[in-house]
Design a protein around this motif. Structure first.
Motif, PDB file in Angstrom:
ATOM      1  N   THR A 178       0.801  -1.232   0.000  1.00  0.00           N
ATOM      2  CA  THR A 178       0.000   0.000   0.000  1.00  0.00           C
ATOM      3  C   THR A 178       0.828   1.274   0.000  1.00  0.00           C
ATOM      4  N   VAL A 179       2.138   1.171   0.165  1.00  0.00           N
ATOM      5  CA  VAL A 179       2.969   2.375   0.254  1.00  0.00           C
ATOM      6  C   VAL A 179       2.881   3.268  -0.976  1.00  0.00           C
ATOM      7  N   PRO A 180       2.591   2.760  -2.193  1.00  0.00           N
ATOM      8  CA  PRO A 180       2.463   3.682  -3.332  1.00  0.00           C
ATOM      9  C   PRO A 180       1.389   4.750  -3.144  1.00  0.00           C
ATOM     10  N   ILE A 181       0.389   4.464  -2.308  1.00  0.00           N
ATOM     11  CA  ILE A 181      -0.669   5.442  -2.055  1.00  0.00           C
ATOM     12  C   ILE A 181      -0.096   6.729  -1.467  1.00  0.00           C
ATOM     13  N   ALA A 182       1.031   6.615  -0.756  1.00  0.00           N
ATOM     14  CA  ALA A 182       1.595   7.760  -0.036  1.00  0.00           C
ATOM     15  C   ALA A 182       2.417   8.688  -0.921  1.00  0.00           C
ATOM     16  N   ALA A 183       2.625   8.333  -2.172  1.00  0.00           N
ATOM     17  CA  ALA A 183       3.449   9.164  -3.048  1.00  0.00           C
ATOM     18  C   ALA A 183       2.887  10.579  -3.133  1.00  0.00           C
ATOM     19  N   GLY A 184       3.758  11.558  -2.904  1.00  0.00           N
ATOM     20  CA  GLY A 184       3.359  12.954  -2.973  1.00  0.00           C
ATOM     21  C   GLY A 184       2.907  13.561  -1.661  1.00  0.00           C
ATOM     22  N   TYR A 185       2.775  12.750  -0.617  1.00  0.00           N
ATOM     23  CA  TYR A 185       2.367  13.266   0.696  1.00  0.00           C
ATOM     24  C   TYR A 185       3.606  13.493   1.557  1.00  0.00           C
ATOM     25  N   GLU A 186       3.812  14.742   1.984  1.00  0.00           N
ATOM     26  CA  GLU A 186       4.951  15.044   2.850  1.00  0.00           C
ATOM     27  C   GLU A 186       4.768  14.443   4.233  1.00  0.00           C
ATOM     28  N   ILE A 187       3.502  14.350   4.677  1.00  0.00           N
ATOM     29  CA  ILE A 187       3.212  13.858   6.019  1.00  0.00           C
ATOM     30  C   ILE A 187       2.312  12.630   5.925  1.00  0.00           C
ATOM     31  N   VAL A 188       2.742  11.564   6.563  1.00  0.00           N
ATOM     32  CA  VAL A 188       1.983  10.323   6.605  1.00  0.00           C
ATOM     33  C   VAL A 188       1.788   9.938   8.067  1.00  0.00           C
ATOM     34  N   SER A 189       0.555   9.608   8.418  1.00  0.00           N
ATOM     35  CA  SER A 189       0.257   9.141   9.774  1.00  0.00           C
ATOM     36  C   SER A 189      -0.101   7.664   9.701  1.00  0.00           C
ATOM     37  N   THR A 190       0.433   6.889  10.630  1.00  0.00           N
ATOM     38  CA  THR A 190       0.261   5.437  10.585  1.00  0.00           C
ATOM     39  C   THR A 190      -0.308   4.915  11.897  1.00  0.00           C
ATOM     40  N   SER A 191      -0.815   3.681  11.831  1.00  0.00           N
ATOM     41  CA  SER A 191      -1.363   3.036  13.016  1.00  0.00           C
ATOM     42  C   SER A 191      -0.384   1.991  13.533  1.00  0.00           C
ATOM     43  N   VAL A 192      -0.744   1.357  14.618  1.00  0.00           N
ATOM     44  CA  VAL A 192       0.203   0.551  15.378  1.00  0.00           C
ATOM     45  C   VAL A 192       0.750  -0.639  14.602  1.00  0.00           C
ATOM     46  N   ASN A 193      -0.039  -1.199  13.680  1.00  0.00           N
ATOM     47  CA  ASN A 193       0.414  -2.388  12.966  1.00  0.00           C
ATOM     48  C   ASN A 193       0.964  -2.080  11.584  1.00  0.00           C
ATOM     49  N   ALA A 194       1.334  -0.835  11.335  1.00  0.00           N
ATOM     50  CA  ALA A 194       1.931  -0.470  10.053  1.00  0.00           C
ATOM     51  C   ALA A 194       3.296  -1.129   9.899  1.00  0.00           C
ATOM     52  N   ASP A 195       3.641  -1.433   8.654  1.00  0.00           N
ATOM     53  CA  ASP A 195       4.980  -1.934   8.343  1.00  0.00           C
ATOM     54  C   ASP A 195       5.852  -0.727   8.013  1.00  0.00           C
ATOM     55  N   LEU A 196       6.737  -0.399   8.922  1.00  0.00           N
ATOM     56  CA  LEU A 196       7.662   0.718   8.712  1.00  0.00           C
ATOM     57  C   LEU A 196       9.091   0.201   8.762  1.00  0.00           C
ATOM     58  N   GLY A 197       9.292  -0.907   8.065  1.00  0.00           N
ATOM     59  CA  GLY A 197      10.626  -1.451   7.891  1.00  0.00           C
ATOM     60  C   GLY A 197      11.389  -0.685   6.830  1.00  0.00           C
ATOM     61  N   ALA A 198      12.591  -1.157   6.540  1.00  0.00           N
ATOM     62  CA  ALA A 198      13.486  -0.425   5.650  1.00  0.00           C
ATOM     63  C   ALA A 198      12.885  -0.202   4.266  1.00  0.00           C
ATOM     64  N   LYS A 199      12.286  -1.250   3.686  1.00  0.00           N
ATOM     65  CA  LYS A 199      11.757  -1.119   2.329  1.00  0.00           C
ATOM     66  C   LYS A 199      10.658  -0.076   2.248  1.00  0.00           C
ATOM     67  N   VAL A 200       9.749  -0.104   3.213  1.00  0.00           N
ATOM     68  CA  VAL A 200       8.635   0.853   3.201  1.00  0.00           C
ATOM     69  C   VAL A 200       9.143   2.268   3.438  1.00  0.00           C
ATOM     70  N   LEU A 201      10.066   2.436   4.375  1.00  0.00           N
ATOM     71  CA  LEU A 201      10.605   3.764   4.645  1.00  0.00           C
ATOM     72  C   LEU A 201      11.309   4.344   3.413  1.00  0.00           C
ATOM     73  N   ARG A 202      12.037   3.508   2.705  1.00  0.00           N
ATOM     74  CA  ARG A 202      12.723   3.998   1.506  1.00  0.00           C
ATOM     75  C   ARG A 202      11.720   4.412   0.432  1.00  0.00           C
ATOM     76  N   ARG A 203      10.643   3.656   0.310  1.00  0.00           N
ATOM     77  CA  ARG A 203       9.610   4.020  -0.660  1.00  0.00           C
ATOM     78  C   ARG A 203       8.920   5.319  -0.252  1.00  0.00           C
ATOM     79  N   LEU A 204       8.679   5.479   1.043  1.00  0.00           N
ATOM     80  CA  LEU A 204       8.069   6.728   1.515  1.00  0.00           C
ATOM     81  C   LEU A 204       8.964   7.923   1.200  1.00  0.00           C
ATOM     82  N   ALA A 205      10.244   7.801   1.531  1.00  0.00           N
ATOM     83  CA  ALA A 205      11.174   8.902   1.295  1.00  0.00           C
ATOM     84  C   ALA A 205      11.282   9.223  -0.183  1.00  0.00           C
ATOM     85  N   ALA A 206      11.312   8.201  -1.023  1.00  0.00           N
ATOM     86  CA  ALA A 206      11.415   8.419  -2.467  1.00  0.00           C
ATOM     87  C   ALA A 206      10.172   9.113  -3.006  1.00  0.00           C
ATOM     88  N   GLY A 207       9.027   8.912  -2.339  1.00  0.00           N
ATOM     89  CA  GLY A 207       7.785   9.538  -2.771  1.00  0.00           C
ATOM     90  C   GLY A 207       7.561  10.923  -2.222  1.00  0.00           C
TER      91      GLY A 207
END
Length: 337
Positions: free
Chosen positions: A37-66
Motif C-alpha cells: 500500500t505504500v504507493p498510495i503515499a506518493a506525494g504526501y509530505e506527512i503520513v500518519s500510521t497506526s500501530v500495525n503499520a509496516d515501517l521497515g526499511a523497504k517501506v521507509l525507503r519508498r516513503l522517502a522516495a515519494g
C-alpha cells in the motif's frame, strides 16, 4: 498541507478530520501501510500510521522516495519502525508518548474478570436459553495476589484497581514506582512474581530485551490456576509455548488483547477467509481463553488524546521543532517559497 492517514477506523475518522479541520487537509484510508500500500503515499509530505503499520526499511525507503518527510505514528509503541533507516533517510518520526492509561488498565481488568467469571461462555449459553451454572464457577480475587510486570502509568492504574479489590500486590520493573509502593506493592524478581501471583498482567514495551519475556520456562513456573493477561504487545509472550501449557490443562484463564503475529489479521474482517495461522486458530478454541483485537486503548478519551498528540507532532515538524514525541528528528522541512 495534505496529510495521508493510514489504518483509520470508522470511529476514528470524524475525530481525525475534526482535529485537523481549518489547518490541514487530511485524507483517511482504512488500509494499513505495507509494502503493497505504500504507493498510495506518493506525494504526501506527512503520513500518519497506526500501530500495525509496516515501517521497515523497504517501506521507509519508498516513503522517502515519494516525498514523505514526516511519519507520525498514532501509538506509543514503535517496535515496528526501523529508526536507523529513518535517520539515514532524513525522515522525521514521531509517536504518541502517552494517552489515557485508564483505557488499557480498565480493559486489562475487563479481560481478567471475564475469564475468571466465564462471562463469554455464560452469555453464549443464555442466548440459547441455557441457564445452567455448570462450568461457570469463578474465584474471589480479594486476598489473592496480583503480579504487575511493568509499573509505569498503565501498570500503576491497574495496581490501583487491584488495591481496590483488596489484593496483595507484587511488582517487577527496572524502576520502582513510589505510587505503587505506597499502595503496598512489593517489588520482587520476575521469577518470584510469576511463582506467587494468582493474576499476572503485562504492561511493558516490546523491545529486544523483552521479546518473549514470558516464555516456556516462565509459563511453567506460574501457578496452574493463575490468570494471565496481556494488553501490551503480543511479542511479550511465546504464544506457541502458551498453547502447549493450555493443552496440558493449565491456567484458570488467559486474556489476550494482543498477539505476536497480529499484523495482517487484527483490525481486519477475516470472517470469510481461511485463517492460516494455526497457532491463533488453536488458541481461540480453548474455552478459558479470550482473545480481543487490540482494542484496549480504544476509548473516546484515549483516541482523542492520541489524535491531539498527532496534531502537535505535525505542527512541531512544520515549525522545525523537536517535540517530546519525536523519535527521529530528521532533516528540517524546506522553507516555503
Amino acid at each position: 498541507m495534505e496529510i495521508l492517514a493510514f489504518g483509520v477506523q470508522a470511529d476514528e475518522r470524524p475525530l481525525i478530520e475534526a482535529a485537523f479541520a481549518g489547518h490541514h487537509d487530511v485524507h483517511c484510508v482504512d488500509v494499513f501501510l505495507s509494502e503493497d500500500t505504500v504507493p498510495i503515499a506518493a506525494g504526501y509530505e506527512i503520513v500518519s500510521t497506526s500501530v500495525n503499520a509496516d515501517l521497515g526499511a523497504k517501506v521507509l525507503r519508498r516513503l522517502a522516495a515519494g516525498g514523505t518527510r514526516l511519519v507520525a505514528q498514532r501509538s506509543t509503541g514503535f517496535n515496528n519502525i526501523d529508526l536507523d533507516v529513518a535517520h539515514e533517510l532524513g525522515l522525521t518520526v514521531a509517536r504518541v508518548s502517552s494517552y489515557s492509561p485508564y483505557s488499557v488498565a480498565e480493559f486489562a481488568w475487563t479481560l481478567a474478570m471475564a475469564v475468571n467469571r466465564r462471562i463469554v461462555r455464560a452469555a453464549g449459553r443464555t442466548r440459547d436459553f441455557d441457564f445452567r451454572l455448570d462450568g461457570l464457577m469463578g474465584r474471589d480475587l480479594r486476598g489473592r495476589t496480583a503480579g504487575v510486570l511493568g509499573t509505569g502509568k498503565i501498570g500503576e492504574a491497574f495496581t490501583r484497581i487491584a488495591h481496590g479489590f483488596g489484593m496483595n500486590l507484587l511488582g517487577w520493573d527496572v524502576t520502582e514506582n513510589p505510587a505503587c509502593a505506597a499502595l503496598g506493592m512489593r517489588y520482587v524478581g520476575k521469577d518470584q512474581l510469576l511463582a506467587e501471583s494468582d493474576l499476572v498482567t503485562l504492561h511493558v514495551p516490546l523491545l529486544p530485551a523483552t521479546h518473549h519475556l514470558i516464555g516456556a520456562a516462565e509459563l511453567a513456573s506460574m501457578k496452574d490456576d493463575a490468570i494471565l493477561v496481556n494488553t501490551s504487545r503480543g511479542g511479550l509472550i511465546d504464544t506457541d509455548a502458551l498453547v502447549g501449557e493450555l493443552r496440558r490443562g493449565r491456567f484458570t484463564g488467559v486474556g489476550l488483547d494482543v498477539y505476536e503475529a497480529e499484523a495482517g489479521l487484527f483490525f481486519l474482517d477475516k470472517s470469510l477467509d481461511v485463517v492460516e495461522d494455526d497457532t491463533l486458530a488453536r488458541l481461540v478454541t480453548f474455552p478459558h481463553v479470550l482473545v480481543t483485537s487490540h482494542q484496549a486503548y480504544y476509548t473516546h478519551e484515549a483516541v482523542s488524546q492520541i489524535i491531539d498528540a498527532t496534531v502537535r507532532n505535525v505542527a512541531d515538524h512544520l515549525a522545525g521543532r523537536r517535540g517530546e514525541n519525536t523519535l527521529v528528528p530528521g532533516a528540517p522541512p524546506p522553507a516555503p517559497n
